[in-house]
Enzyme design. Structure first.
Site, PDB file in Angstrom:
ATOM      1  N   ILE A  11       0.851  -1.173   0.000  1.00 29.32           N
ATOM      2  CA  ILE A  11       0.000   0.000   0.000  1.00 29.32           C
ATOM      3  C   ILE A  11       0.897   1.236   0.000  1.00 29.32           C
ATOM      4  O   ILE A  11       2.080   1.154   0.348  1.00 29.32           O
ATOM      5  CB  ILE A  11      -0.975   0.030   1.210  1.00 29.32           C
ATOM      6  CG1 ILE A  11      -0.225  -0.134   2.541  1.00 29.32           C
ATOM      7  CG2 ILE A  11      -2.026  -1.062   1.068  1.00 29.32           C
ATOM      8  CD1 ILE A  11      -1.143  -0.127   3.759  1.00 29.32           C
ATOM      9  N   ASP A  12       0.337   2.365  -0.418  1.00 29.54           N
ATOM     10  CA  ASP A  12       1.121   3.592  -0.527  1.00 29.54           C
ATOM     11  C   ASP A  12       1.762   3.966   0.808  1.00 29.54           C
ATOM     12  O   ASP A  12       1.247   3.638   1.880  1.00 29.54           O
ATOM     13  CB  ASP A  12       0.240   4.765  -0.981  1.00 29.54           C
ATOM     14  CG  ASP A  12      -0.255   4.594  -2.415  1.00 29.54           C
ATOM     15  OD1 ASP A  12       0.342   3.793  -3.149  1.00 29.54           O
ATOM     16  OD2 ASP A  12      -1.234   5.266  -2.771  1.00 29.54           O
ATOM     17  N   ARG A  13       2.866   4.677   0.725  1.00 39.37           N
ATOM     18  CA  ARG A  13       3.571   5.140   1.927  1.00 39.37           C
ATOM     19  C   ARG A  13       2.623   5.840   2.902  1.00 39.37           C
ATOM     20  O   ARG A  13       2.656   5.605   4.107  1.00 39.37           O
ATOM     21  CB  ARG A  13       4.695   6.095   1.525  1.00 39.37           C
ATOM     22  CG  ARG A  13       5.462   6.676   2.720  1.00 39.37           C
ATOM     23  CD  ARG A  13       6.371   7.809   2.271  1.00 39.37           C
ATOM     24  NE  ARG A  13       7.453   7.323   1.436  1.00 39.37           N
ATOM     25  CZ  ARG A  13       8.639   6.935   1.905  1.00 39.37           C
ATOM     26  NH1 ARG A  13       8.889   6.977   3.201  1.00 39.37           N
ATOM     27  NH2 ARG A  13       9.576   6.511   1.077  1.00 39.37           N
ATOM     28  N   THR A  57      -0.641   5.646   3.128  1.00 42.82           N
ATOM     29  CA  THR A  57      -1.854   4.880   3.438  1.00 42.82           C
ATOM     30  C   THR A  57      -1.532   3.925   4.572  1.00 42.82           C
ATOM     31  O   THR A  57      -0.438   3.370   4.642  1.00 42.82           O
ATOM     32  CB  THR A  57      -2.330   4.093   2.202  1.00 42.82           C
ATOM     33  OG1 THR A  57      -2.679   5.010   1.167  1.00 42.82           O
ATOM     34  CG2 THR A  57      -3.547   3.238   2.527  1.00 42.82           C
TER      35      THR A  57
END
Length: 315
Positions: free
Chosen positions: A146-148, A150
């Site tokens: 998952i994104d940094r 998120t």
């Protein structure tokens, strides 16, 4: 000569795949040349690139020492870390970790050491479940990312068999992941499945969403389901549960913004100046639930960093 013994995590893979990982200093063309010249043998017999390795096999490497793998585990970045992870489930094959916003899942150009996968390796090393000196080709790995900025559940595999199984389940879309997010505005439709097309701009690391298919061959189909869980009329925001039917870069953030409901705190696909003044540095998005092999694991809503503050929800 160097000898490598195939262990449980090495077994079951093609010889060339194993050698590519364990002899990463050898150029691919040279590796296949060594195989053709019988300078790499298995159980004292010729080893072919597509041979499947078995536990207990012995690989003899008659190659220059400069290509021998470096087994000094103290060079591993995770060895410099004191592990700090929030484990929500663990067994002998996998662990599910609640990643905090602001931490990258894997090393990138901005961060080499303080990443989720390195904290997981450090955690397993201290538990005695992983030591790079004992492995030829395997290291604990993430099955999803998952994104940094998120937060939420990331799946880690402890062994090669589990990694193959989990990757296959994810590829076949039998692993169900759900997200919670706070968005600006209150949708008229309380539940909907959105469809569209997404194009990624690698230079800006942003995506654009279209309702009709663009002419570009880079366009990818996306499908995003949402359901309104709660609203805060004073702030004019809504809490949504999101189900992804496709998994594209920034899909939730870009798709919700495209229909007029950008995520709270998201400065890339929305305007977050006011949220930043209130201390929200990250988009209000959490991968809060995952179903694997028919069993669901979730982060309680009360433990999701933005929910109590914005909606006052309790489990």
């Amino acid at each position: 000569m160097l000898t490598l013994k195939i262990n449980k995590n090495d077994a079951g893979q093609r010889a060339d795949k194993f050698l590519t990982k364990s002899l990463n200093a050898v150029p691919s063309s040279l590796l296949y040349k060594y195989l053709r010249l019988k300078k790499i043998k298995c159980n004292r017999k010729r080893l072919k690139p597509n041979d499947i390795l078995l536990e207990g096999d012995v690989i003899d490497l008659y190659i220059p020492e400069e290509f021998f793998p470096d087994f000094k585990s103290d060079k591993e970045p995770f060895m410099r870390l004191k592990p700090h992870i929030d484990v929500i489930y663990e067994d002998g094959n996998m662990l599910l970790v609640n990643k905090k916003p602001g931490m990258a899942c894997i090393p990138d150009k901005n961060e080499d050491t303080n990443t989720l996968i390195n904290h997981i390796k450090a955690y397993l090393y201290r538990k005695g479940e992983y030591d790079p000196k004992d492995e030829n080709s395997f290291a604990p790995a993430l099955c999803n990312r998952i994104d940094r900025n998120t937060s939420g559940i990331v799946i880690g595999a402890k062994n090669a068999k589990a990694l193959r199984h989990l990757n296959s389940e994810i590829k076949n879309r039998t692993v169900n992941k759900r997200y919670l997010c706070a968005v600006h505005g209150i949708p008229d439709k309380k539940q909907e499945v959105l469809e569209g097309w997404l194009i990624k701009d690698c230079d800006s690391n942003m995506v654009s969403v279209y309702t009709e298919k663009p002419a570009s061959n880079r366009a990818k189909k996306i499908k995003t389901g949402y359901k309104v869980i709660d609203t805060n009329t004073k702030l004019n925001i809504s809490l949504l549960e999101i189900e992804l039917f496709t998994g594209r870069t920034h899909q939730i953030r870009a798709h919700m913004s495209a229909i007029g409901y950008p995520l709270y705190g998201d400065g890339k696909y929305g305007i977050n100046k006011e949220e930043r003044r209130k201390g929200y540095k990250y988009q209000a998005l959490c991968a809060y639930s995952v179903t694997i092999d028919g069993k669901t694991y979730s982060i309680p809503k009360s433990e999701i960093w933005f929910i109590n503050d914005l909606f006052g929800l309790k489990d």
